[in-house]
Design an enzyme around this catalytic site. Sequence first.
Site, PDB file in Angstrom:
ATOM      1  N   LYS A 125       2.987  11.246  -3.594  1.00  0.00           N
ATOM      2  CA  LYS A 125       1.968  10.520  -4.356  1.00  0.00           C
ATOM      3  C   LYS A 125       1.058  11.478  -5.122  1.00  0.00           C
ATOM      4  O   LYS A 125       0.563  11.156  -6.197  1.00  0.00           O
ATOM      5  CB  LYS A 125       1.151   9.674  -3.383  1.00  0.00           C
ATOM      6  CG  LYS A 125       0.117   8.766  -4.030  1.00  0.00           C
ATOM      7  CD  LYS A 125      -0.509   7.881  -2.964  1.00  0.00           C
ATOM      8  CE  LYS A 125      -1.627   7.013  -3.496  1.00  0.00           C
ATOM      9  NZ  LYS A 125      -2.162   6.129  -2.439  1.00  0.00           N
ATOM     10  N   ASP A 156       0.880  -1.173   0.000  1.00  0.00           N
ATOM     11  CA  ASP A 156       0.000   0.000   0.000  1.00  0.00           C
ATOM     12  C   ASP A 156       0.914   1.218   0.000  1.00  0.00           C
ATOM     13  O   ASP A 156       1.527   1.539   1.017  1.00  0.00           O
ATOM     14  CB  ASP A 156      -0.889  -0.043   1.257  1.00  0.00           C
ATOM     15  CG  ASP A 156      -1.661   1.260   1.488  1.00  0.00           C
ATOM     16  OD1 ASP A 156      -1.640   2.142   0.614  1.00  0.00           O
ATOM     17  OD2 ASP A 156      -2.282   1.381   2.564  1.00  0.00           O
ATOM     18  N   GLU A 186      -7.168   0.651  -4.591  1.00  0.00           N
ATOM     19  CA  GLU A 186      -7.200   0.531  -3.126  1.00  0.00           C
ATOM     20  C   GLU A 186      -8.545  -0.012  -2.611  1.00  0.00           C
ATOM     21  O   GLU A 186      -8.565  -0.916  -1.770  1.00  0.00           O
ATOM     22  CB  GLU A 186      -6.882   1.887  -2.490  1.00  0.00           C
ATOM     23  CG  GLU A 186      -5.401   2.238  -2.647  1.00  0.00           C
ATOM     24  CD  GLU A 186      -5.085   3.719  -2.456  1.00  0.00           C
ATOM     25  OE1 GLU A 186      -5.958   4.463  -1.974  1.00  0.00           O
ATOM     26  OE2 GLU A 186      -3.958   4.120  -2.794  1.00  0.00           O
ATOM     27  N   ASP A 215     -12.764   5.690   2.601  1.00  0.00           N
ATOM     28  CA  ASP A 215     -11.342   5.722   2.950  1.00  0.00           C
ATOM     29  C   ASP A 215     -10.926   7.125   3.392  1.00  0.00           C
ATOM     30  O   ASP A 215     -10.767   8.024   2.569  1.00  0.00           O
ATOM     31  CB  ASP A 215     -10.529   5.267   1.721  1.00  0.00           C
ATOM     32  CG  ASP A 215      -9.016   5.241   1.988  1.00  0.00           C
ATOM     33  OD1 ASP A 215      -8.577   5.759   3.032  1.00  0.00           O
ATOM     34  OD2 ASP A 215      -8.288   4.698   1.141  1.00  0.00           O
TER      35      ASP A 215
HETATM   36  P1  ADP Z   1      -2.937   7.360   4.088  1.00  0.00           P
HETATM   37  O1  ADP Z   1      -3.788   6.300   3.488  1.00  0.00           O
HETATM   38  O2  ADP Z   1      -3.455   8.741   3.827  1.00  0.00           O
HETATM   39  O3  ADP Z   1      -1.501   7.218   3.712  1.00  0.00           O
HETATM   40  P2  ADP Z   1      -3.524   6.245   6.777  1.00  0.00           P
HETATM   41  O4  ADP Z   1      -4.656   5.419   6.334  1.00  0.00           O
HETATM   42  O5  ADP Z   1      -2.372   5.546   7.391  1.00  0.00           O
HETATM   43  O6  ADP Z   1      -2.983   7.253   5.682  1.00  0.00           O
HETATM   44  O7  ADP Z   1      -4.136   7.311   7.845  1.00  0.00           O
HETATM   45  C1  ADP Z   1      -3.326   8.176   8.545  1.00  0.00           C
HETATM   46  C2  ADP Z   1      -4.191   9.022   9.429  1.00  0.00           C
HETATM   47  O8  ADP Z   1      -4.906   8.212  10.370  1.00  0.00           O
HETATM   48  C3  ADP Z   1      -3.409  10.037  10.250  1.00  0.00           C
HETATM   49  O9  ADP Z   1      -4.040  11.296  10.184  1.00  0.00           O
HETATM   50  C4  ADP Z   1      -3.502   9.481  11.668  1.00  0.00           C
HETATM   51  O10 ADP Z   1      -3.440  10.495  12.661  1.00  0.00           O
HETATM   52  C5  ADP Z   1      -4.869   8.838  11.638  1.00  0.00           C
HETATM   53  N1  ADP Z   1      -5.037   7.856  12.715  1.00  0.00           N
HETATM   54  C6  ADP Z   1      -4.307   6.745  12.950  1.00  0.00           C
HETATM   55  N2  ADP Z   1      -4.721   6.126  14.070  1.00  0.00           N
HETATM   56  C7  ADP Z   1      -5.749   6.870  14.572  1.00  0.00           C
HETATM   57  C8  ADP Z   1      -6.591   6.775  15.733  1.00  0.00           C
HETATM   58  N3  ADP Z   1      -6.448   5.790  16.624  1.00  0.00           N
HETATM   59  N4  ADP Z   1      -7.547   7.719  15.917  1.00  0.00           N
HETATM   60  C9  ADP Z   1      -7.681   8.735  15.034  1.00  0.00           C
HETATM   61  N5  ADP Z   1      -6.928   8.874  13.935  1.00  0.00           N
HETATM   62  C10 ADP Z   1      -5.962   7.966  13.697  1.00  0.00           C
HETATM   63 MG    MG Z   2      -4.482   4.838   2.345  1.00  0.00          MG
END
Ligand code: ADP
Ligand code: MG
Length: 623
Positions: free
Chosen positions: A83, A20, A183, A205
């Site tokens: 990205k 991913d 995705e 998402d």
């Molecule tokens: P992306 O797909 O955009 O690369 P992710 O799916 O990994 O990113 O999401 C990252 C986001 O999720 C960040 O803003 C992070 O703070 C938030 N996040 C991760 N864990 C938690 C949680 N327990 N509660 C709230 N937000 C969260």
């Molecule tokens: Mg993502």
Amino acid sequence: MGYIELNVLNNQSSLAMGIDLGTTNSLAAVWKDGRPVIVHPEGKSGSIPSVIHFPTDGSQLKIGREGRDHAAAAPERTLFSVKRLMGRPEADVQDELARVPFPTSEGEDGVLRVNVDGREFTPQELSALILNRVHDHGCRALNDEKPDRVVITVPAYFDDAQRQATRDAARLAGLDVLRIVNEPTAACLAYGLDQEKSGNVVVYDLGGGTFDVSVLSIADGVFKVLSTAGDTHLGGDDFDNALVGLIIDGLQGDLTEEELKDPGFLTAARLSAERCKHALSTDPQAELHMVLASRGVTFHRTVTRSEFEDLVRPLVERTIDSCRRALSDANLEPGDIDEVVMVGGSTRVPMVQAAVESFFGRIPHTELNPDEVVALGAAVQAHILIGGSRDMLLLDVIPLSLGLETVGGAISKLVMRNSTIPCSVTEGFTTYADNQTGIDFHVVQGEREMVSDCRSLAKFQLKGIPPMPAGMARVAVRFHVDADGLLTVSAREESTGASTRVEVEPMSGLSDEEVERMLLSSVEHAEEDFAVRRAADLVTEIGTMRTATERSLEGVREHLDRETLEDIEAALAASREADTGGTDAERLQAVRDELERATLPLAALLMDDVAKAALSGKRLEDV
Ligand code: ADP
Ligand code: MG
């Protein structure tokens, strides 16, 4: 006869990796022991920030968490959000470029370049660095086995140029791309939704800086994207910024306007905000805490979940607007959606889950970690593409049926024994008594027909059902068994959206011998169980018929002739007796049939009333 083990010599790894490649975070997974697993090297966990830092001394690049730590001190040499720039000409990404602190230029070939120390890097090259890092990280967890064949995920809306740029990045990283997968499709694969014959799925998402919603249809295991919508600048970062606002307000007197805009200060504030936000996903309140040692200033404040929710509500509402748009583009209504899948770390926020649940009117899938589900699905796809059989490897079966106790001590089995996992089954239930405002659920396991002969797994209650006549409430109950065999039971009342859930490990504390004993006893008692079960079902049915008869009789008593009325009263009296612990199925069947026969004229009269009302233009409710 003995078997000789053959070691097939092959320098190609028998594994393929799913990656991913995210805007904020990236993550790898492989297929192992019959299921997809995230690959973390020993002692490390979590996803890898998609950030690259170029140290001033020209030493080794810092990628991931280490890289992110430099964002505050050296913003112009710490690259992120690459990205967003993939496969797009400069003219198309003006708004993106305005948001990043590093300089860029356009090469003669029309491809954008990011400039660091007078050197130029294409987004493909930068993504290759991240892919390399994620791949290496994964390989270390696999005892240095090197699965060079990979599946990489991209957003569903990526066009050909963006997909090609992603392929190029993988090639630069020395990886062999088996396929580029959407995705949302990967998320569905992780949940095993390709096993469903047909249906519509919404994938919601909400990541770090982007929101995507996709509507997909499944037909014979093949996914088709019907529509996508979203917001390229809406995500967890905005939730963080809402809390940063509290810090800035609180420090107005202590710091100058300049200091409050300082990138170093802002980065530290964002980190505190994110920590507090994460805690609020599980706790009703959390500390927003930040120390600025250089200025001798400390900020401290308790934030309650409801305060946080007030801050982010407009953002969450915007995501729901996008859901509405995606549905209308796909020509569908919320009721046409069979499954909703939650993806992205920000869907851990309870308010986000509640908003999605209430908009679609169904409990979304959150059983897998939302920030891992895309990588897990990519690993499933990779495994299938290298010829791995999913049916034999992934799918374990459930050794004993799982169900709920219903009225009269009988069991309604939702997940039948030998079902393959992961699996989901939803069934509708209703209230048994008038004005019942709660339902007690009893989750049981076993093959016998009555609760007393099965194993009790858990009890829970759904509260907050509005008072209404028996049989009117609509409660959807879902049993989801994940790849680890963990059972999540969720219940949701449709009119109010009141919902609750429990998790149980159905097989914990059960030995193979006990499973076998339970299976054998169901065979031994099959005949007797059948009779008991039939009696219990009849008692329930008679009870429901009696309540309905008594209720209908109210208004129309005077329209029935005396003989019919007496007939009905007698049948009702017999039914009342049968109710008190009848176990003789034959007798109960007779009572039931008699009640049905006696009430035929009543049914006819009611139908007549309904028909007359319809003819005279009256609404049915007024009859
Ligand atoms: P992306 O797909 O955009 O690369 P992710 O799916 O990994 O990113 O999401 C990252 C986001 O999720 C960040 O803003 C992070 O703070 C938030 N996040 C991760 N864990 C938690 C949680 N327990 N509660 C709230 N937000 C969260
Ligand atoms: Mg993502």
